[in-house]
Structure formats: structure tokens, C-alpha cells
Design a protein around this motif. Structure first.
Motif, PDB file in Angstrom:
ATOM      1  N   GLY A 222       0.864  -1.206  -0.025  1.00 53.77           N
ATOM      2  CA  GLY A 222      -0.065   0.001  -0.056  1.00 53.77           C
ATOM      3  C   GLY A 222       0.759   1.319  -0.053  1.00 53.77           C
ATOM      4  N   LEU A 223       2.047   1.332   0.748  1.00 49.85           N
ATOM      5  CA  LEU A 223       2.928   2.255   0.504  1.00 49.85           C
ATOM      6  C   LEU A 223       3.230   3.002  -0.837  1.00 49.85           C
ATOM      7  N   LEU A 224       3.292   2.079  -1.778  1.00 42.44           N
ATOM      8  CA  LEU A 224       3.618   2.663  -3.184  1.00 42.44           C
ATOM      9  C   LEU A 224       2.380   3.418  -3.773  1.00 42.44           C
ATOM     10  N   ARG A 225       1.180   3.073  -3.535  1.00 37.27           N
ATOM     11  CA  ARG A 225       0.256   3.755  -3.889  1.00 37.27           C
ATOM     12  C   ARG A 225       0.120   5.059  -3.211  1.00 37.27           C
ATOM     13  N   ARG A 226       0.652   5.503  -2.386  1.00 39.65           N
ATOM     14  CA  ARG A 226       0.549   6.876  -1.721  1.00 39.65           C
ATOM     15  C   ARG A 226       1.536   7.523  -1.834  1.00 39.65           C
ATOM     16  N   LEU A 227       2.692   6.980  -2.570  1.00 41.41           N
ATOM     17  CA  LEU A 227       3.976   7.620  -3.131  1.00 41.41           C
ATOM     18  C   LEU A 227       3.740   9.009  -3.838  1.00 41.41           C
ATOM     19  N   PRO A 228       3.897  10.197  -3.282  1.00 43.27           N
ATOM     20  CA  PRO A 228       3.947  11.400  -4.187  1.00 43.27           C
ATOM     21  C   PRO A 228       4.989  11.464  -5.038  1.00 43.27           C
ATOM     22  N   VAL A 229       4.599  12.130  -6.175  1.00 38.08           N
ATOM     23  CA  VAL A 229       5.643  12.228  -7.277  1.00 38.08           C
ATOM     24  C   VAL A 229       6.690  13.370  -7.088  1.00 38.08           C
ATOM     25  N   GLU A 230       6.637  14.236  -5.931  1.00 33.57           N
ATOM     26  CA  GLU A 230       7.749  15.141  -5.384  1.00 33.57           C
ATOM     27  C   GLU A 230       8.771  14.259  -4.691  1.00 33.57           C
ATOM     28  N   VAL A 231       8.192  13.339  -3.871  1.00 35.94           N
ATOM     29  CA  VAL A 231       9.179  12.210  -3.263  1.00 35.94           C
ATOM     30  C   VAL A 231       9.985  11.570  -4.155  1.00 35.94           C
ATOM     31  N   ALA A 232       9.390  10.941  -5.293  1.00 35.10           N
ATOM     32  CA  ALA A 232      10.136  10.286  -6.350  1.00 35.10           C
ATOM     33  C   ALA A 232      11.192  11.307  -7.119  1.00 35.10           C
ATOM     34  N   GLY A 233      10.751  12.455  -7.053  1.00 35.48           N
ATOM     35  CA  GLY A 233      11.696  13.415  -7.632  1.00 35.48           C
ATOM     36  C   GLY A 233      12.864  13.546  -6.945  1.00 35.48           C
ATOM     37  N   VAL A 234      12.718  13.632  -5.627  1.00 35.56           N
ATOM     38  CA  VAL A 234      13.848  13.901  -4.583  1.00 35.56           C
ATOM     39  C   VAL A 234      14.806  12.891  -4.990  1.00 35.56           C
ATOM     40  N   VAL A 235      14.437  11.598  -4.915  1.00 30.48           N
ATOM     41  CA  VAL A 235      15.087  10.291  -4.954  1.00 30.48           C
ATOM     42  C   VAL A 235      15.813  10.469  -6.465  1.00 30.48           C
ATOM     43  N   SER A 236      15.242  10.763  -7.598  1.00 33.36           N
ATOM     44  CA  SER A 236      15.926  10.775  -8.793  1.00 33.36           C
ATOM     45  C   SER A 236      17.060  11.826  -8.725  1.00 33.36           C
TER      46      SER A 236
ATOM     47  N   GLY B 230      16.840   3.558  -4.905  1.00 29.74           N
ATOM     48  CA  GLY B 230      17.364   3.774  -5.865  1.00 29.74           C
ATOM     49  C   GLY B 230      16.430   3.097  -7.161  1.00 29.74           C
ATOM     50  N   VAL B 231      16.060   1.896  -6.972  1.00 32.89           N
ATOM     51  CA  VAL B 231      15.085   1.302  -7.895  1.00 32.89           C
ATOM     52  C   VAL B 231      14.152   2.047  -8.238  1.00 32.89           C
ATOM     53  N   LEU B 232      13.170   2.528  -7.031  1.00 30.32           N
ATOM     54  CA  LEU B 232      12.131   3.425  -7.179  1.00 30.32           C
ATOM     55  C   LEU B 232      12.534   4.533  -8.129  1.00 30.32           C
ATOM     56  N   ALA B 233      13.513   5.336  -7.992  1.00 27.09           N
ATOM     57  CA  ALA B 233      13.771   6.352  -8.759  1.00 27.09           C
ATOM     58  C   ALA B 233      14.210   6.107 -10.209  1.00 27.09           C
TER      59      ALA B 233
END
Length: 568
Positions: free
Chosen positions: A136-150, A262-265
Motif C-alpha cells: 500500500g505504501l507504493l500507492r501513496r507515494l507522491p511525485v515530489e518524493v520520487a523526484g527527490v530520489v531521482s 534507487g530502484v524506485l527512482a
């Protein structure tokens, strides 16, 4: 993890090849070699591990060969396009930098990677259990957090590049040459010519020839390389079950979790690159990639090599060439297996000059940084999102600039710019999320004016929440369709409620009577004409929920409720 639930994909006009496309063999081989040139830089990591464990020359070559096999297996797991494993995106793999400390730490227990295999395998299985139990954590992941990781992934490549060729006070020509190679790679990639896709390989190749001529390796090193056999398959051994240690398992369990940001990004970067309609993370490929990551750790433990993870450099290369064909990665996998069987070639890959490696990493980092900026700026940053992004990036910068101070305050498992930046960004997001939860309510009489009343309710709610127009239209369409179904049942009124929490919109419709059916899985026009009430309602529910991410009817102590969820 059902692939049928993956988001629909529309390739952008400037994408030269989608993941399922087939590229000519020559292009596939050339680009696979470019990925190999990126991977060759990271082969220094298992070499450093071998030296830290005081392995002899034969054991070192064997460890490098087994690491190459682990890279090939992990690549296959991530690239699979069918079944419950793998995202299906073209993800090349490298030895995992975040695992360095755990492998070097085996020296304290007088263990080799092969002897620690049972502990590493158990850690990989533990990581797999966490991935499967917390989807369920993946469905709540906001785009800006993914951008920070990238962004942080690209930023984390800069110190590596600096150590390799940009900070050499004893020989300033090394730094100057690295800059020249970088300029050559950039020109080769942006120039309007037929070989632009091979710019990294051409620039790195020409730079390597010049660098090897200018800085000739020691004769003893060259003699040792020539003595290695051209073909010698790595020897696989069954892991010794007598060497299990709980402390080693815990150390690698932390690594299994540390691999995920890292995989997420990397997966999110390719999702955005390959879909012109991308708005938010697609959880299906992410979940399958996390499964592939955990199984990759299990396979590395079983083989006795160093664990592999997806390559940010490989993703940057894919972004630079705009070629996402999986065929390129399958060719790269075949080359990895071939190299694993050739100690002679493995040794020569390690001759890649430091300034050339630095230039290649800098070129790749610029695309990772650009991708992160795009994801962060994809939405308007209000005060809360500014804190999410700003504190995550600040934590990553602190780790890079003041690691020794953070080491006195935080456990080693939390250190590392990618891990710390991800945890801080996600932590701020989770802690502040309850502060922005909003909702509206209305009671709608289901008569001839109900469609207009439902549309006004959704439109007013969308205006108060600042939703995108497409989200408001999808929710309004769903509410009107559901209202018509209930009116046909003879239901007198409907209690409507809309809730917005960050990037998710929930439409709750409460009514009297039995719950509504789930949407038809295979809708046909015949269902409407057949006269069956259940079939007609299921078809109408499909029309209502076709733009929703989730549709959950349920019974209540008094009446029933339908929950429709939309992404914003």
C-alpha cells in the motif's frame, strides 16, 4: 502485481523505441556496449571488496565473475515483461554501491561472500516478505518524493566522478583531460548525425585510447592480465548452510531495504520517459521491481557474488538516447554472461582510465538531475510540498558534505544521500499528510434534477480543493452514472462525500439497499439489451468507474456505500 492493472501507456512523440519495440541488431549491440561501459566503472566496487577481504588473485577473478553473473540474473528479473516479477522496463544493473559496507564488514567475521551465502539469502527472503506485506505504501507515494530520489541519485554520482578524475592535484592534466572527454561526449550526443545515440561509447572509447597512451599502466599489471585465461566459466558452489550468522543477516536485511529507493527512482524515471500521459507512479511495475530486487539479493547470495541493483547511469543513458527497447538490455545481459566466462576480458575492463570514467559519470548524472527536476516541478509546490522537497534534498546534501557529523547521530543503516534523502522526504510527507486532509458533504435527492445537483456538488468540491479539471470531470461522470443506477432501483436519496488527501481523491456515495455490483470485467453491449438487472448494473458500473483507480462497494450497518478513488 497483476499486469492487467498497469496504467495505460502512450509513448511520447520523441521516443525512438518503446520497451516492446525491436531495434536493429547493430543498434542493440552498440547501445548494449554503451551500457557495459557504464557498468565497467562499477566493477571497481567488487574489486575493492575482494581486496578488503584479502582474496588472492584467483579468488578475486572468481568473485568478479560471479558478480557479473549476479548482475545478469538481476537484469533478467527486472526486465521480464510477463508474470509477477519485473517491471518490463529496460533496466541494466551494476554492483550495488549501498552494499559495499556490508560486504567489507564480512572481514570482521572472517567470512567470504560464498561462506556468508545462507545469511545473505535469508536477508533477501526477509526483504521480499516486507515488499509483499507493505504494497500500500507504493500507492501513496507522491511525485515530489520520487523526484527527490531521482535528483539525489544523480547528485550522488558527482563525488564518485570527482574522486575518479576531477580532483587530482598531483596531475592537473587528468582533470583537464576529463573535462575534454566530457565535452566530446556531449558534442557527440547532441550533434545532428546518425551516430548520436552512440555518443557515450564513441567519446569514452576515443578518450580511453588517448588516456592509455598518455598514462600507460604498469608493466606488472599488464603482464598479470595477459596471463589470465580467455575462457574459464566461473565455478558455482552450493552455499554452506553451517555458516549462518544472524548479525550478518540483519546487516544485509538493511541493505535489501536500502536498495529500494534507487530502484524506485530508476523505474519512475523510465515510467515518465515512456509515457506521454504520465501523471503519477504506476504501482504495479514498482511492486514487481521491488520483488525483482529482493530476488536479486537472494540470487547474489546463492551465487557468491556481490548483489546488483538497477543502474542510474543506465537509466540516464536510456534517457539520453530515447531508446527504451528491452532488446538492448537482453543483448547487454548476454554480454555480461560472456564476460563472466572470460577472466582475460574482465581484467581488461578494469583498465578503463579514471578521467574517462569521471567524464562518463558526469554526463550520465546530468540526465538523472534533469529527470528529478522535472518530477519535482511537475506540480505546484505549496508550503507542505516545499518542506517535503526541501528537507529531503537538505538531508541528502548534509550526508554528502558532513557525513562524519551525521555518523555520530544516526545509525550507519540510515546514512547515504539516497537513503537519508528518501527517508526524510517521505517522513515529512507522512507526518504532514493529516494536516491537509479535506472533505465536503451533500445529500442529493434522486429525482430528475439529480444529475445537475451531483455535477454542482463535484464541481464545487473540485474548486475548493484545487483539483485538476480532468479529475473533476471523471468524478462528476462517476457520480452521475451511480445516481442513475440508484434512481433506477427506486432509491430516494444519496449521501455524497468527497475527500482529498494529497494526491488522492475519494468519492464516497452512501445509499439505502444492497451494495452496488462491481464493474463488469468484460463489458459487452449485449448485457444492456439482455434485460438482466445484474448485467445492466455491472455494465453501468463499468461506465461509472472506468476512469477511477479503485471502485469498492461495501455493505454498512444501515445501507451501503460505494468508494471511488481517483488520482490527482
Amino acid at each position: 502485481m497483476d499486469r492487467r492493472r498497469d496504467h495505460r501507456v502512450r509513448p511520447p512523440p520523441d521516443l525512438l523505441a518503446a520497451p516492446s519495440d525491436t531495434v536493429p541488431a547493430g543498434i542493440a549491440v552498440g547501445l548494449a556496449l554503451q551500457h557495459l561501459s557504464v557498468q565497467a566503472v562499477y566493477l571497481l566496487l567488487p574489486l575493492a571488496v575482494a581486496r578488503a577481504l584479502d582474496l588472492d588473485a584467483v579468488a578475486t577473478v572468481q568473485f568478479l565473475s560471479l558478480t557479473l553473473l549476479a548482475m545478469a540474473v538481476t537484469t533478467a528479473l527486472h526486465t521480464m515483461s510477463r508474470g509477477p516479477i519485473g517491471s518490463g522496463y529496460p533496466l541494466s544493473c551494476i554492483p550495488a554501491p549501498v552494499a559495499m559496507s556490508s560486504y567489507v564488514g564480512l572481514a570482521a567475521f572472517s567470512l567470504t561472500p560464498g561462506q556468508a551465502a545462507p545469511s545473505i539469502i535469508l536477508a533477501g527472503l526477509g526483504g521480499l516478505a516486507l515488499v509483499l506485506l507493505l504494497p500500500g505504501l507504493l500507492r501513496r507515494l507522491p511525485v515530489e518524493v520520487a523526484g527527490v530520489v531521482s535528483f539525489v541519485l544523480g547528485m550522488s554520482l558527482l563525488p564518485v566522478a570527482a574522486e575518479m578524475g576531477l580532483r587530482s592535484p598531483a596531475d592537473p592534466w587528468v582533470s583537464g583531460f576529463a573535462v575534454l572527454v566530457l565535452l566530446g561526449i556531449v558534442v557527440a550526443n547532441v550533434a545532428n548525425w546518425r551516430f548520436a545515440s552512440f555518443g557515450l561509447l564513441l567519446g569514452g572509447g576515443v578518450g580511453s585510447v588517448i588516456a592509455l597512451a598518455a598514462w600507460t599502466p604498469a608493466s606488472a599489471i599488464l603482464a598479470e592480465l595477459w596471463e589470465q585465461p580467455l575462457f574459464s566459466p566461473p565455478q558455482l558452489a552450493f552455499p554452506p548452510v553451517t555458516e549462518f550468522r544472524l548479525d550478518v543477516t540483519l546487516a544485509f536485511l538493511v541493505i535489501s531495504v536500502g536498495l529500494l529507493p534507487g530502484v524506485l527512482a530508476n523505474v519512475l524515471t523510465l515510467q515518465r520517459l515512456g509515457n506521454a500521459d504520465w501523471l503519477k507512479p504506476d504501482p504495479g511495475p514498482l511492486q514487481r521491481s521491488f520483488v525483482a530486487t529482493s530476488l536479486g539479493l537472494v540470487s547474489a547470495g546463492a551465487l557468491g557474488g556481490m548483489v546488483a541493483t538497477t543502474s542510474a547511469g543506465g537509466v540516464g543513458l536510456t534517457a539520453a538516447t530515447r531508446l527504451m527497447s528491452r532488446r538492448i538490455i537482453w543483448v547487454n545481459l548476454a554480454i555480461l554472461v560472456g564476460l563472466a566466462c572470460s577472466p582475460w576480458l574482465i581484467g581488461h575492463l578494469l583498465l578503463l582510465p579514471a578521467p574517462v570514467s569521471a567524464a562518463m559519470l558526469l554526463f550520465i548524472a546530468c540526465f538523472m538531475l534533469g529527470s528529478g527536476v522535472q518530477q519535482i516541478a511537475g506540480r505546484v509546490l505549496d508550503k507542505r510540498r516545499t518542506c517535503v522537497v526541501g528537507l529531503g534534498l537538505s538531508a541528502a546534501f548534509l550526508d554528502l558534505l558532513a557525513r562524519e557529523h551525521l555518523a555520530a547521530l544516526l545509525p550507519a543503516a540510515l546514512l547515504g544521500p539516497v537513503t537519508l534523502g528518501f527517508l526524510v522526504s517521505l517522513g515529512v510527507h507522512v507526518l504532514t499528510l493529516p494536516l491537509v486532509t479535506r472533505r465536503t458533504e451533500a445529500v442529493i435527492t434522486l429525482d430528475e434534477s439529480a444529475p445537475r445537483a451531483l455535477d454542482r456538488f463535484v464541481t464545487a468540491s473540485a474548486g475548493a480543493f484545487g483539483l485538476r479539471r480532468a479529475t473533476a470531470e471523471a468524478a462528476g461522470h462517476a457520480a452521475i452514472e451511480v445516481g442513475e443506477i440508484l434512481a433506477a432501483r427506486g432509491v430516494a436519496q444519496l449521501e455524497a462525500e468527497m475527500r482529498v488527501a494529497d494526491n488522492r481523491v475519494r468519492l464516497l456515495l452512501r445509499h439505502a439497499g444492497a451494495p452496488l455490483p462491481r464493474p463488469a470485467r468484460d463489458p459487452k453491449a449485449h448485457d444492456v439489451a439482455a434485460g438482466e438487472d445484474d448485467a445492466r448494473e455491472a455494465f453501468a458500473m463499468w461506465l461509472a468507474a472506468r476512469e477511477a483507480d479503485a471502485c469498492v462497494p461495501r455493505a454498512l450497518p444501515q445501507g451501503s456505500q460505494l468508494v471511488l478513488e481517483f488520482s490527482e
